[in-house]
Write a protein that holds these residues in place. Structure first.
Motif, PDB file in Angstrom:
ATOM      1  N   GLY A 203     -46.276 -15.656  25.308  1.00 53.02           N
ATOM      2  CA  GLY A 203     -48.039 -14.989  24.894  1.00 53.02           C
ATOM      3  C   GLY A 203     -48.450 -15.344  24.006  1.00 53.02           C
ATOM      4  N   VAL A 204     -49.745 -14.776  23.762  1.00 51.66           N
ATOM      5  CA  VAL A 204     -50.270 -15.347  23.101  1.00 51.66           C
ATOM      6  C   VAL A 204     -51.496 -14.794  21.649  1.00 51.66           C
ATOM      7  N   LEU A 331     -48.117  -5.644  28.197  1.00 48.43           N
ATOM      8  CA  LEU A 331     -48.350  -6.231  27.227  1.00 48.43           C
ATOM      9  C   LEU A 331     -48.258  -5.398  25.649  1.00 48.43           C
ATOM     10  N   LEU A 332     -47.483  -6.270  25.175  1.00 44.20           N
ATOM     11  CA  LEU A 332     -47.215  -6.130  23.858  1.00 44.20           C
ATOM     12  C   LEU A 332     -47.805  -6.284  22.597  1.00 44.20           C
ATOM     13  N   ALA A 347     -39.361  -6.801  22.601  1.00 36.46           N
ATOM     14  CA  ALA A 347     -39.602  -7.170  24.164  1.00 36.46           C
ATOM     15  C   ALA A 347     -37.829  -6.632  24.288  1.00 36.46           C
ATOM     16  N   ARG A 348     -37.221  -7.376  23.155  1.00 41.36           N
ATOM     17  CA  ARG A 348     -35.481  -6.785  24.123  1.00 41.36           C
ATOM     18  C   ARG A 348     -35.596  -5.357  24.466  1.00 41.36           C
ATOM     19  N   VAL A 358     -42.765  -9.230  29.667  1.00 40.97           N
ATOM     20  CA  VAL A 358     -43.556  -8.446  28.306  1.00 40.97           C
ATOM     21  C   VAL A 358     -44.023  -9.244  28.010  1.00 40.97           C
ATOM     22  N   HIS A 359     -45.107  -9.198  27.621  1.00 37.54           N
ATOM     23  CA  HIS A 359     -46.257 -10.754  27.394  1.00 37.54           C
ATOM     24  C   HIS A 359     -46.931  -9.936  25.445  1.00 37.54           C
ATOM     25  N   PRO A 360     -46.512 -10.781  24.982  1.00 35.49           N
ATOM     26  CA  PRO A 360     -47.232  -9.929  23.878  1.00 35.49           C
ATOM     27  C   PRO A 360     -48.272 -11.190  23.559  1.00 35.49           C
ATOM     28  N   PHE A 361     -49.316 -10.567  22.506  1.00 35.13           N
ATOM     29  CA  PHE A 361     -50.301 -10.265  22.137  1.00 35.13           C
ATOM     30  C   PHE A 361     -50.405  -9.769  20.620  1.00 35.13           C
ATOM     31  N   THR A 362     -51.583 -10.808  19.878  1.00 31.59           N
ATOM     32  CA  THR A 362     -51.738 -10.595  18.418  1.00 31.59           C
ATOM     33  C   THR A 362     -53.204 -11.596  18.288  1.00 31.59           C
ATOM     34  N   ILE A 363     -53.576 -11.061  17.385  1.00 28.78           N
ATOM     35  CA  ILE A 363     -54.956 -11.967  16.394  1.00 28.78           C
ATOM     36  C   ILE A 363     -54.312 -12.921  15.471  1.00 28.78           C
ATOM     37  N   GLY A 364     -53.444 -12.832  15.075  1.00 33.75           N
ATOM     38  CA  GLY A 364     -53.211 -14.327  14.337  1.00 33.75           C
ATOM     39  C   GLY A 364     -51.584 -14.490  14.080  1.00 33.75           C
ATOM     40  N   MET A 365     -51.703 -16.093  14.204  1.00 34.52           N
ATOM     41  CA  MET A 365     -50.232 -16.273  14.304  1.00 34.52           C
ATOM     42  C   MET A 365     -49.879 -17.503  12.563  1.00 34.52           C
TER      43      MET A 365
END
Ligand SMILES: [Zn+2]
Length: 366
Positions: A203-204, A331-332, A347-348, A358-365
């Motif tokens: 993901g990103v 897009l998750l 995702a599971r 399932v491609h995770p997408f968040t603002i922060g990491m």
């Protein structure tokens, strides 16, 4: 932790096993174990740590003493950084190290009382090594003695290149491949490798939260003290560029699913709708907490965090979305990722409901 060890077979447990019994991050757990090891209360043995049986008490006075020493060192480091043009960095270091040739001499700037560290405040004449009548000893080479050695300002092109690099959004979220050890002991039936058909794709996130550049906006939006609200303009631009890059890299997305947030519902909802608009796809549902389940702490170790999240999440899709999910790419969306377990479990859930990717997408990491 000592009680958990004492209760274990042969008073011995692995670090992974202790993680399931003690609410501490792995790094802190290991730090405590090494302190207890030095104090003789535990010892490292094959397969983990053993309680030695030796009595152990928290020595508050000793830790306070160590803390005072560390704070004094920290103050000295800050003072070193802030020395002025009349000071010399090497002279400062020599005074800090109790160099007898410099004790009691040298310009102010050490500012200290000069008793225990040997840092001099006066310009005493008792020092035989000083040039009589001359100024305090200086190295002649440090930046304060010899002046700055680097160009004062970078040229416009370098500055622009750095600005562009810092503003560039996107850091990969690497999917988890392995469940933590000891989950069955926490009542969660997950062990070993995460099955390929249950996994998220890479993901990103827009940015790491501890960086500079875009990270400042990310912290403002999803940092520990951030409240709820809409996605700000620079994060919107970053979202657009990251998602467009994803698409030009050949990633197909058919729909967006949001992890419903109890702390920032508006932000996550806005992000999900914005991402869907950029990609020209619908928001098809969300991953939601089961009724009555509190959000749970984030400052837990991996195993404890996974157990909390596993009990909490469930899928909320419309009947139409659920029926059409088979083989589709999702897009998750979440506000940030820390341990990664929320995204892994969400995702599971989606893969088990039929999603093809399932491609995770968040603002922060973090
Ligand atoms: Zn110098």
């Amino acid at each position: 932790m000592l009680a958990a060890l004492a209760d274990s077979p042969d008073s011995t447990a692995s670090t992974a096993r202790l993680e399931t019994a003690v609410d501490l991050r792995r790094s802190r757990l290991e730090m405590m174990l090494s302190v207890l090891d030095v104090d003789g209360a535990v010892s490292k043995v094959r397969g983990g740590w053993r309680r030695t049986g030796q009595e152990w008490d928290y020595d508050a006075e000793r830790y306070a003493r160590v803390e005072r020493a560390r704070l004094a060192e920290q103050a000295a480091m800050i003072e070193y950084e802030r020395l002025g043009p009349d000071d010399c960095r090497v002279a400062y270091l020599r005074r800090q190290l109790d160099d007898p040739e410099l004790v009691g001499v040298g310009p102010a700037g050490s500012g200290a009382d000069g008793t225990d560290t040997g840092t001099g405040t006066g310009t005493g004449t008792e020092d035989g090594t000083r040039t009589a009548g001359g100024p305090a000893w200086r190295c002649g080479r440090c930046d304060l003695c010899a002046g700055p050695w680097a160009p004062e300002l970078p040229d416009g092109e370098s500055a622009e290149n750095v600005r562009v690099a810092l503003a560039r959004a996107g850091v990969e979220i690497v999917p988890r491949r392995q469940w933590p050890t000891g989950m069955p002991g926490l009542g969660v039936d997950l062990a070993g490798r995460i099955a390929v058909e249950d996994r998220a794709e890479p993901g990103v996130a827009l940015a790491r939260m501890d960086g500079i550049g875009l990270a400042a906006s990310v912290r403002e939006a999803v940092g520990t003290t951030a409240g709820d609200g809409v996605v700000g303009p620079d994060l919107r631009a970053a979202t657009r560029s990251v998602l467009e890059r994803l698409r030009s890299d050949g990633v197909r997305v058919d729909g967006v699913v949001a992890v419903r947030s109890s702390t920032r519902p508006q932000l996550v909802d806005h992000l999900a709708r914005g991402a869907a608009a950029v990609l020209g796809v619908p928001v098809v549902g969300s991953v939601v907490p089961r009724d009555g389940m509190p959000p749970g702490r984030h400052d837990l170790n991996s195993a404890q965090r996974l157990a909390v999240v596993e009990r909490r999440l469930q899928l909320d899709l419309s009947d139409g979305a659920a029926a059409g999910l088979n083989g589709r790419s999702v897009l998750l969306v979440d506000d940030y990722t820390d341990s990664g377990w929320t995204l892994t479990l969400a995702a599971r859930l989606l893969r088990r409901a039929g999603a093809g990717a399932v491609h995770p997408f968040t603002i922060g990491m973090r």
